[in-house]
Design a protein around this motif. Structure first.
Motif, PDB file in Angstrom:
ATOM      1  N   LEU A  26       0.822  -1.182   0.017  1.00 59.09           N
ATOM      2  CA  LEU A  26       0.103   0.154  -0.058  1.00 59.09           C
ATOM      3  C   LEU A  26       1.013   1.131   0.171  1.00 59.09           C
ATOM      4  O   LEU A  26       0.580   2.374   0.350  1.00 59.09           O
ATOM      5  N   CYS A  27       1.952   1.300  -0.620  1.00 62.06           N
ATOM      6  CA  CYS A  27       2.856   2.228  -0.761  1.00 62.06           C
ATOM      7  C   CYS A  27       3.762   2.377  -1.857  1.00 62.06           C
ATOM      8  O   CYS A  27       4.017   1.080  -2.388  1.00 62.06           O
ATOM      9  N   GLU A  28       4.247   3.557  -2.112  1.00 65.33           N
ATOM     10  CA  GLU A  28       5.459   3.413  -3.208  1.00 65.33           C
ATOM     11  C   GLU A  28       6.763   3.798  -2.617  1.00 65.33           C
ATOM     12  O   GLU A  28       6.936   4.553  -1.486  1.00 65.33           O
ATOM     13  N   ALA A  29       7.689   3.307  -3.494  1.00 64.81           N
ATOM     14  CA  ALA A  29       9.089   3.859  -3.006  1.00 64.81           C
ATOM     15  C   ALA A  29       9.842   4.173  -4.367  1.00 64.81           C
ATOM     16  O   ALA A  29       9.570   3.520  -5.456  1.00 64.81           O
ATOM     17  N   ARG A  30      10.814   5.032  -4.085  1.00 63.10           N
ATOM     18  CA  ARG A  30      11.785   5.482  -5.358  1.00 63.10           C
ATOM     19  C   ARG A  30      13.144   5.882  -4.871  1.00 63.10           C
ATOM     20  O   ARG A  30      13.268   6.275  -3.733  1.00 63.10           O
ATOM     21  N   ILE A  31      13.796   5.911  -5.859  1.00 65.83           N
ATOM     22  CA  ILE A  31      15.357   6.524  -5.594  1.00 65.83           C
ATOM     23  C   ILE A  31      15.413   7.881  -6.494  1.00 65.83           C
ATOM     24  O   ILE A  31      15.304   7.861  -7.749  1.00 65.83           O
ATOM     25  N   VAL A  32      15.929   8.550  -5.463  1.00 65.09           N
ATOM     26  CA  VAL A  32      16.005  10.010  -6.241  1.00 65.09           C
ATOM     27  C   VAL A  32      17.244  10.463  -6.039  1.00 65.09           C
ATOM     28  O   VAL A  32      18.130  10.408  -5.198  1.00 65.09           O
ATOM     29  N   LEU A  33      17.928  11.118  -7.138  1.00 67.28           N
ATOM     30  CA  LEU A  33      19.158  11.717  -7.249  1.00 67.28           C
ATOM     31  C   LEU A  33      19.124  13.127  -6.693  1.00 67.28           C
ATOM     32  O   LEU A  33      18.114  13.722  -6.413  1.00 67.28           O
ATOM     33  N   PRO A  34      20.169  13.925  -6.180  1.00 69.45           N
ATOM     34  CA  PRO A  34      20.103  15.248  -5.584  1.00 69.45           C
ATOM     35  C   PRO A  34      19.576  16.157  -6.397  1.00 69.45           C
ATOM     36  O   PRO A  34      18.944  17.199  -5.507  1.00 69.45           O
ATOM     37  N   ASP A  35      19.568  16.132  -7.732  1.00 70.91           N
ATOM     38  CA  ASP A  35      18.633  17.031  -8.503  1.00 70.91           C
ATOM     39  C   ASP A  35      17.046  16.936  -8.553  1.00 70.91           C
ATOM     40  O   ASP A  35      16.394  17.608  -9.167  1.00 70.91           O
ATOM     41  N   GLY A  36      16.641  15.821  -7.754  1.00 72.79           N
ATOM     42  CA  GLY A  36      15.301  15.602  -7.865  1.00 72.79           C
ATOM     43  C   GLY A  36      14.863  14.688  -8.691  1.00 72.79           C
ATOM     44  O   GLY A  36      13.441  14.438  -8.738  1.00 72.79           O
ATOM     45  N   GLY A  58      13.745  -4.713  -9.743  1.00 72.00           N
ATOM     46  CA  GLY A  58      12.842  -3.806  -9.007  1.00 72.00           C
ATOM     47  C   GLY A  58      13.293  -3.874  -7.495  1.00 72.00           C
ATOM     48  O   GLY A  58      12.456  -3.381  -6.765  1.00 72.00           O
ATOM     49  N   ARG A  59      14.197  -4.742  -7.091  1.00 71.64           N
ATOM     50  CA  ARG A  59      14.459  -4.915  -5.702  1.00 71.64           C
ATOM     51  C   ARG A  59      15.245  -3.695  -5.193  1.00 71.64           C
ATOM     52  O   ARG A  59      16.072  -3.164  -5.914  1.00 71.64           O
ATOM     53  N   PHE A  60      14.966  -3.382  -3.820  1.00 75.92           N
ATOM     54  CA  PHE A  60      15.771  -2.454  -3.372  1.00 75.92           C
ATOM     55  C   PHE A  60      17.158  -2.865  -2.399  1.00 75.92           C
ATOM     56  O   PHE A  60      16.942  -3.792  -1.787  1.00 75.92           O
ATOM     57  N   TRP A  61      18.173  -2.211  -2.264  1.00 78.33           N
ATOM     58  CA  TRP A  61      19.219  -2.450  -1.513  1.00 78.33           C
ATOM     59  C   TRP A  61      19.621  -1.202  -0.850  1.00 78.33           C
ATOM     60  O   TRP A  61      19.672  -0.196  -1.586  1.00 78.33           O
ATOM     61  N   PHE A  62      19.814  -1.180   0.322  1.00 77.29           N
ATOM     62  CA  PHE A  62      20.298  -0.216   1.113  1.00 77.29           C
ATOM     63  C   PHE A  62      21.880   0.001   1.328  1.00 77.29           C
ATOM     64  O   PHE A  62      22.420  -0.974   1.057  1.00 77.29           O
ATOM     65  N   GLY A 120      20.137   4.565  -1.024  1.00 80.60           N
ATOM     66  CA  GLY A 120      19.869   2.970  -1.574  1.00 80.60           C
ATOM     67  C   GLY A 120      19.881   2.998  -3.182  1.00 80.60           C
ATOM     68  O   GLY A 120      19.956   3.850  -3.798  1.00 80.60           O
ATOM     69  N   LEU A 121      19.698   1.913  -3.561  1.00 76.90           N
ATOM     70  CA  LEU A 121      19.406   1.613  -5.104  1.00 76.90           C
ATOM     71  C   LEU A 121      18.366   0.648  -5.453  1.00 76.90           C
ATOM     72  O   LEU A 121      18.190  -0.224  -4.602  1.00 76.90           O
ATOM     73  N   GLN A 122      17.989   0.758  -6.803  1.00 77.97           N
ATOM     74  CA  GLN A 122      16.956  -0.288  -7.318  1.00 77.97           C
ATOM     75  C   GLN A 122      17.706  -1.062  -8.308  1.00 77.97           C
ATOM     76  O   GLN A 122      18.168  -0.406  -9.257  1.00 77.97           O
ATOM     77  N   ASP A 123      17.704  -2.322  -8.152  1.00 82.57           N
ATOM     78  CA  ASP A 123      18.307  -3.320  -9.222  1.00 82.57           C
ATOM     79  C   ASP A 123      17.353  -3.322 -10.502  1.00 82.57           C
ATOM     80  O   ASP A 123      16.002  -2.922 -10.505  1.00 82.57           O
ATOM     81  N   GLY A 168      14.525  10.915 -11.026  1.00 86.94           N
ATOM     82  CA  GLY A 168      14.513   9.684 -10.333  1.00 86.94           C
ATOM     83  C   GLY A 168      15.946   9.066 -10.912  1.00 86.94           C
ATOM     84  O   GLY A 168      16.582   9.302 -11.885  1.00 86.94           O
ATOM     85  N   ALA A 169      16.641   8.100 -10.115  1.00 87.18           N
ATOM     86  CA  ALA A 169      17.707   7.465 -10.516  1.00 87.18           C
ATOM     87  C   ALA A 169      17.695   6.227 -11.345  1.00 87.18           C
ATOM     88  O   ALA A 169      16.690   5.740 -11.183  1.00 87.18           O
ATOM     89  N   PRO A 170      18.488   6.053 -12.356  1.00 87.22           N
ATOM     90  CA  PRO A 170      18.418   4.777 -13.050  1.00 87.22           C
ATOM     91  C   PRO A 170      18.813   3.694 -12.431  1.00 87.22           C
ATOM     92  O   PRO A 170      19.312   3.677 -11.210  1.00 87.22           O
ATOM     93  N   SER A 171      18.368   2.706 -12.917  1.00 81.61           N
ATOM     94  CA  SER A 171      18.438   1.333 -12.126  1.00 81.61           C
ATOM     95  C   SER A 171      20.057   0.941 -11.914  1.00 81.61           C
ATOM     96  O   SER A 171      20.776   1.308 -12.572  1.00 81.61           O
ATOM     97  N   GLY A 172      20.316   0.551 -10.593  1.00 87.75           N
ATOM     98  CA  GLY A 172      21.723   0.668  -9.978  1.00 87.75           C
ATOM     99  C   GLY A 172      22.390   1.898  -9.727  1.00 87.75           C
ATOM    100  O   GLY A 172      23.423   1.563  -9.284  1.00 87.75           O
TER     101      GLY A 172
END
Length: 444
Positions: free
Chosen positions: A275-285, A335-339, A329-332, A287-291
């Motif tokens: 019931l929630c969303e998660a994303r990886i964001v770069l310093p400029d706001g 679609g898995r997240f890694w701290f 973190g990063l997302q592979d 979205g971060a590419p995979s990995g």
């Protein structure tokens, strides 16, 4: 009370509701609770839900000054005490300002004072649904709770979700390895929640190899990065370790593994909770590419509505519904997240958050120190422990630091070591270089 479910808890809830109403508690009032794990705290939570009041769990491990500060900040209208914990009980400090939350969880802040994350009824129920799906909770389950209920992890990752799913819960007042092994062998629970320090204590215990843990179909694990050797030790016993990532501000379940994912990708923190969303964001706001590493952000019904009486901190933490975790973190590609690291300098020791700024505020009061900083040092038992790096005047006695921390902060927050250096490593702009501090303390 052992192996209770929600119907068995109902008489306690009704009695607690009558007590609270008799004390004049109304919608929006804050009710504190302090004590060891006890069904009474859960009854107080459900009674507050019926009234529209707000439960404020208090960490009995904190020093008297810390507890008093939280009581005053929250404006407690009433303080409920559970079983004896040895804590110095703060006084209730009533405030007329109402609050629409069901739970306010205090979490230490980078400013050195804790902030109260306001969690609504909807947030707690969304979190419970996340837990139900992730752990496949059914009425046949039996959850053994050994972590403290004053943290949202012990309270909300399995305990409250289990009750809402119709399952049974057994509470241990607090963790000890012998009590854990005895409870698993005698009561045969199907699920439990642990943190790395607790996992380490179990794996190193003489009973680990022979204890009958066969009733456990999985454990949840979180609060900090779980070392792969610990995961492998539990997997070798046939117990999948489902990692859960989150924090007080997310109720806490934000990213987690299912049982299958725990076996498929040990070390990953999983995927966004249902019931929630998660994303990886770069310093400029963007979205971060995979990995590619970036800051983890969370959005969903489980996220806090804001910090109690802290509009500036709320505005900094929440933007367009997204909560900035301050973690990297990063997302592979799967679609898995890694701290990967902490953007903030939080030290997680034995499942407890320790913020350097809080300790540095105490160091600022010590005569004879010209520079100081707190840094986390890896520790085989606790995961991390705080270390004070200081620059001191000639003749400075380090006992002054120990004396200043006594009765000011909880024992687990006290520096485990003091390292004297000629000067703190700083950037050209004067900022302390955290990585160089870590290198200085790594071998101590």
């Amino acid at each position: 009370m052992q192996g209770f479910d929600l119907p068995a808890l109902t008489p306690l809830i009704e009695a607690e509701e009558a007590l609270l109403r008799g004390e004049g508690i109304r919608a929006g009032d804050r009710v504190g609770w302090i004590g060891l794990n006890d069904p009474g705290m859960l009854a107080c939570l459900f009674a507050c839900e019926r009234i529209g009041a707000v439960l404020v769990p208090l960490n009995w491990r904190l020093a008297a000054e810390e507890l008093q500060w939280i009581a005053a900040d929250a404006g407690l209208a009433l303080l409920r005490e559970g079983p004896e914990s040895g804590a110095v009980t703060p006084h209730a400090m009533p405030s007329p300002a109402p609050c629409a939350a069901l739970l306010i969880g205090y979490t230490s802040g980078t400013t050195g004072r804790p902030k109260g994350a306001m969690l609504s009824r909807a947030a707690l129920h969304a979190n419970a649904e996340n837990a139900r799906r992730l752990f496949a909770l059914t009425p046949e389950d039996h959850v053994l709770t050994v972590l403290p209920l004053f943290h949202v992890g012990g309270l909300n990752i399995q305990t409250v979700p289990a009750l809402l799913a119709g399952a049974r819960v057994t509470l241990l007042p607090k963790f000890d390895p012998e009590g854990f092994f005895d409870a698993v062998e005698r009561l045969r629970p199907t699920l439990t929640l642990l943190v790395p320090a607790v996992m380490t204590a179990l794996v190193r215990h003489p009973r680990w190899a022979s204890a009958d843990l066969s009733s456990l179909r999985a454990i949840g694990a979180g609060s900090s990065e779980v070392p792969l050797p610990l995961i492998e030790a539990f997997h070798a016993r046939g117990i999948p370790v489902q990692q859960v990532y989150g924090m007080t501000e997310t109720s806490p379940i934000a990213i987690a593994q299912t049982r299958d994912e725990a076996l498929a990708a040990p070390g990953s923190i999983g995927t966004a909770a249902p019931l929630c969303e998660a994303r990886i964001v770069l310093p400029d706001g963007t979205g971060a590419p995979s990995g590619t590493p970036g800051e983890i952000e969370i959005r969903g019904a489980n996220v806090m509505t804001g910090y109690w009486a802290r509009p500036d901190a709320t505005a900094e933490a929440l933007h367009e519904g997204w909560f900035r975790t301050g973690d990297i973190g990063l997302q592979d590609e799967a679609g898995r997240f890694w701290f990967t690291d902490r953007l903030k300098r939080v030290i997680i020791s034995g499942g407890e958050n320790i913020y350097p700024a809080e300790l540095e505020r105490v160091l600022a009061e010590v005569p004879g120190l010209t520079e100081y900083a707190i840094i986390g040092r890896p520790d085989p038992r606790w995961g991390e422990v705080p270390v004070a790096v200081i620059v001191a005047e000639p003749g400075f006695n380090e006992a002054a630091i120990t004396a200043r921390f006594e009765a000011r902060l909880a024992r687990f927050k006290h520096p485990r070591a003091i390292l004297r250096v000629p000067a703190l490593p700083r950037t050209a702009l004067g900022k302390v270089q955290v990585e160089k501090l870590r290198a200085l303390t790594a071998g101590g």
